[in-house]
Enzyme design. Structure first.
Site, PDB file in Angstrom:
ATOM      1  N   ASN A  72       0.850  -1.182   0.000  1.00  0.00           N
ATOM      2  CA  ASN A  72       0.000   0.000   0.000  1.00  0.00           C
ATOM      3  C   ASN A  72       0.893   1.241   0.000  1.00  0.00           C
ATOM      4  O   ASN A  72       1.796   1.363   0.828  1.00  0.00           O
ATOM      5  CB  ASN A  72      -0.911  -0.016   1.230  1.00  0.00           C
ATOM      6  CG  ASN A  72      -1.848   1.164   1.283  1.00  0.00           C
ATOM      7  OD1 ASN A  72      -1.423   2.295   1.503  1.00  0.00           O
ATOM      8  ND2 ASN A  72      -3.122   0.904   1.077  1.00  0.00           N
ATOM      9  N   VAL A  94       0.495   4.217   1.002  1.00  0.00           N
ATOM     10  CA  VAL A  94       0.451   5.032   2.210  1.00  0.00           C
ATOM     11  C   VAL A  94       1.046   4.276   3.396  1.00  0.00           C
ATOM     12  O   VAL A  94       1.772   4.852   4.208  1.00  0.00           O
ATOM     13  CB  VAL A  94      -1.005   5.446   2.528  1.00  0.00           C
ATOM     14  CG1 VAL A  94      -1.105   6.140   3.881  1.00  0.00           C
ATOM     15  CG2 VAL A  94      -1.553   6.344   1.423  1.00  0.00           C
ATOM     16  N   GLU A  95       0.752   2.993   3.501  1.00  0.00           N
ATOM     17  CA  GLU A  95       1.132   2.230   4.694  1.00  0.00           C
ATOM     18  C   GLU A  95       2.623   1.895   4.717  1.00  0.00           C
ATOM     19  O   GLU A  95       3.386   2.505   5.453  1.00  0.00           O
ATOM     20  CB  GLU A  95       0.243   0.991   4.816  1.00  0.00           C
ATOM     21  CG  GLU A  95      -1.214   1.384   5.037  1.00  0.00           C
ATOM     22  CD  GLU A  95      -2.161   0.198   5.116  1.00  0.00           C
ATOM     23  OE1 GLU A  95      -1.773  -0.833   5.699  1.00  0.00           O
ATOM     24  OE2 GLU A  95      -3.281   0.300   4.598  1.00  0.00           O
ATOM     25  N   MET A  96       3.057   0.908   3.928  1.00  0.00           N
ATOM     26  CA  MET A  96       4.463   0.516   3.945  1.00  0.00           C
ATOM     27  C   MET A  96       5.187   0.857   2.642  1.00  0.00           C
ATOM     28  O   MET A  96       6.416   0.834   2.594  1.00  0.00           O
ATOM     29  CB  MET A  96       4.590  -0.962   4.308  1.00  0.00           C
ATOM     30  CG  MET A  96       4.104  -1.227   5.743  1.00  0.00           C
ATOM     31  SD  MET A  96       4.015  -2.963   6.209  1.00  0.00           S
ATOM     32  CE  MET A  96       5.694  -3.275   6.693  1.00  0.00           C
TER      33      MET A  96
END
Length: 167
Positions: free
Chosen positions: A101, A103-105
């Site tokens: 993702n 945004v996430e990792m």
């Protein structure tokens, strides 16, 4: 010894072993899976916060704000679907999506995270011991999911979630 509901929640193609769970634990807490090395699974699923981050919206790499908060992984092995919106059915599928993702990792592909950990001798040895082969995407996800399956609250399926008075 796990109960029947717990045994039934473990997929036959990913049996639990102490070595696999230990590898999954290391991966779960390793920020090197993220593109900038700052975010681990445990960043949003912090054991000190009941495996959540306690935020209304989770924060990923470079301080990017997500669209949702992180659900707990406690008892996630019993869930029929994963994520708030139920978009995947297994913990193995779930483990991949935060890694890729943006945004996430932030990894462009799961293979990028695999390449990073495959360059680490300790992980090369651990994957060889646990799976009999070099690090790869499916085994990385199996290990993380195996660790997540060990995170249980005292509640079990079939029990009331309400507190019961002492008798």
């Amino acid at each position: 010894m796990p109960g029947g509901a717990t045994r039934a929640a473990i997929p036959p193609d990913n049996p639990q072993t102490p070595e696999k769970i230990a590898l999954g634990l290391r991966l779960f807490f390793d920020g090197r899976l993220s593109v900038d090395r700052t975010v681990a699974c445990s960043t949003c699923h912090d054991p000190a916060r009941a495996f959540t981050d306690g935020r209304p919206l989770s924060i990923g790499i470079k301080g990017r704000v997500g669209q949702r908060n992180a659900p707990t992984i406690l008892n996630a092995l019993y869930d029929k679907t994963q994520f708030w919106d139920g978009r995947v059915k297994t913990l193995e599928e779930q483990a991949a999506l935060p890694i890729i993702n943006s945004v996430e990792m932030g990894q462009p592909l799961l293979d990028a995270a695999v390449a990073r950990i495959a360059a680490i001798g300790e992980y090369q040895q651990a994957f060889k011991r646990v799976f009999g082969r070099a690090p790869n995407g499916p085994d990385l996800l199996r290990a993380i999911a195996s660790y997540e399956r060990t995170q249980l609250s005292s509640w079990r399926p079939g029990e009331s979630s309400r507190a019961q008075p002492d008798k």
